[in-house]
Enzyme design. Sequence first.
Site, short mmCIF file in Angstrom:
data_model
loop_
_atom_site.label_atom_id
_atom_site.label_comp_id
_atom_site.label_asym_id
_atom_site.label_seq_id
_atom_site.Cartn_x
_atom_site.Cartn_y
_atom_site.Cartn_z
N ASN A 1 -2.59 -24.54 19.23
CA ASN A 1 -2.88 -23.92 20.44
C ASN A 1 -1.99 -22.76 20.98
O ASN A 1 -2.14 -21.75 21.13
CB ASN A 1 -3.63 -24.69 21.30
CG ASN A 1 -4.96 -25.63 21.30
OD1 ASN A 1 -5.33 -25.51 19.81
ND2 ASN A 1 -5.42 -26.45 21.88
N THR B 1 -18.73 24.80 29.81
CA THR B 1 -19.14 23.52 30.46
C THR B 1 -20.46 23.46 30.18
O THR B 1 -21.38 24.28 29.91
CB THR B 1 -19.12 23.50 32.42
OG1 THR B 1 -19.80 24.61 32.50
CG2 THR B 1 -17.60 23.70 32.62
N HIS B 2 -21.12 22.15 30.05
CA HIS B 2 -22.37 21.96 29.65
C HIS B 2 -22.60 22.51 28.08
O HIS B 2 -23.89 22.98 27.68
CB HIS B 2 -23.52 22.27 30.50
CG HIS B 2 -23.28 22.13 31.66
ND1 HIS B 2 -23.88 20.79 32.50
CD2 HIS B 2 -22.88 22.55 32.89
CE1 HIS B 2 -23.56 20.59 33.72
NE2 HIS B 2 -23.02 21.83 34.18
N LYS C 1 -21.19 23.52 0.23
CA LYS C 1 -20.84 23.21 1.41
C LYS C 1 -19.16 22.68 1.55
O LYS C 1 -18.50 22.19 0.51
CB LYS C 1 -21.50 21.99 1.39
CG LYS C 1 -22.76 22.01 1.66
CD LYS C 1 -23.38 22.63 3.17
CE LYS C 1 -22.83 21.82 4.08
NZ LYS C 1 -23.58 20.65 4.15
N GLU D 1 -15.75 13.49 11.13
CA GLU D 1 -17.13 12.68 11.38
C GLU D 1 -16.89 11.28 11.22
O GLU D 1 -17.54 10.37 11.94
CB GLU D 1 -18.31 13.11 10.54
CG GLU D 1 -18.71 14.79 10.62
CD GLU D 1 -19.56 15.25 9.42
OE1 GLU D 1 -20.17 16.19 9.79
OE2 GLU D 1 -19.85 14.44 8.46
N TYR E 1 -8.39 -24.55 25.48
CA TYR E 1 -8.62 -23.85 24.14
C TYR E 1 -10.00 -24.38 23.55
O TYR E 1 -10.36 -25.56 23.86
CB TYR E 1 -7.66 -24.33 23.17
CG TYR E 1 -7.68 -23.60 22.03
CD1 TYR E 1 -7.53 -22.33 21.62
CD2 TYR E 1 -8.44 -24.39 20.76
CE1 TYR E 1 -7.83 -21.68 20.14
CE2 TYR E 1 -8.56 -23.65 19.68
CZ TYR E 1 -8.29 -22.50 19.43
OH TYR E 1 -8.51 -21.89 17.97
#
Length: 460
Positions: free
Chosen positions: A109, A154-155, A282, A289, A316
């Site tokens: 422990n 912002t936003h 692409k 990501e 424990y």
Amino acid sequence: MKLWGGRFTKETSQLTDDFNSSIHFDHILYKYDIYGSIAHATMLGKQNIISNEEAALIVSGLKEILQDIEDDRVEFDVSAEDIHMNVEKLLIEKIGDTGKKLHTGRSRNDQVALDVRMYVKDKIIYIDQLLHELQEAIIKIAEGNIDTIMPGYTHLQKAQPITLAHHVLAYFEMFKRDRERLMDCYKRTNVLPLGAGALATTTYPLDRTYVASLLDFDGITMNSIDSVSDRDFSIEFMSAMSLIMMHLSRFSEEIIFWCSDEFRFVQLDDEYSTGSSIMPQKKNPDIAELVRGKTGRVYGNLLGLLTTMKGLPLAYNKDMQEDKESLFDSVNTLSMAIPIFTKMIDTMKINKENMYHSAGKGFTNATDAADWLVKNQVPFREAHAIIGKLVLYAIDKNKTLEELSLEEYKEVSSIFNETIYDSITLEACVNNRKVDGGPSRESVEKVIFINKNYLLNKKK
């Protein structure tokens, strides 16, 4: 027979061994377990709990086992359950009955609590260094883009013009706080639990402070029950790692936007991009990501450990074996995510002209036009309304504020004069904001100087 099997009349089933065993993941703690055992054996000899000769033999055997493991000459035994029992079993096989004396005065422990604390200490320092390298990459971008004007949002709507330097330095501050949290966590991790035993210490005259000095701990824990049942330090570390991933994810989100055809603010290097299996044109920001996606994984690890710990009575419980896989996984995730993210931003190409052109759209200089009115004795709320009407008029005429004639300005308010144009250029909008912490060249250069000194001091 198990090392703990004296009171048992049967061997555990294979199913029990497989379910109970943690060696398939906690073997990575081997060096911490061995270092801790070396310190414990050395203390046992110093305190005459075992002879100095026995202590020396145990230490020598442990060092040989460490080398054997690092040379990949050891096959761990699932029936020995965990790294602690595996090392002890290997020691007994190597040096005989003297190896059976190693566990005097300790329990698994307090042993596992020590090993995990040593692991966390090492990984805090390692991740801190990775963040240092990331911050160096951010400073490099900032120094090269003090005058690179871009829209601030912002936003997700264009708000005011800023510079790329000012923008990326916001992330420098986030990672600075992350490093402070790591070091704060280190302080609470850096106390020695060994000597707590199973939960109530031992009758042997252990010198815990001596062991702490051997293992470079600042001190010892003050309650033996808490010593073996505490995993706050792991939870705190995992919380700090979750915040780091959150900051990386936010930065990744912006990189994903910026390299899209709609923004074209940056272009990722081919080494840190991928393609499509069907669409030949692409170029995907898969690294950003994946960093964003793996953030959820690290959050889940934190929540899992919090849930494991929430209902445990003292001291424990075997549930606490579940503390390691999630911890190790989070460390491994950050150990991959931070370096590749650093390389990705360090190699990306900045499209300064596109940023500047974008900043000129969306009336990002409207606040500065209102400020011009305020400086000409118009109350702010009135100035706000005047510029609102002016923006509405400009939208109707498909013009920017710079493109409106002075006559058009005066139709909205007679206060306007030709000096309005000097106040609403993108350069003026940025560089007139000289408040400390702002986007002006003067302010940003000051911050870069401060942060470079911070990095220098952190390296010492």
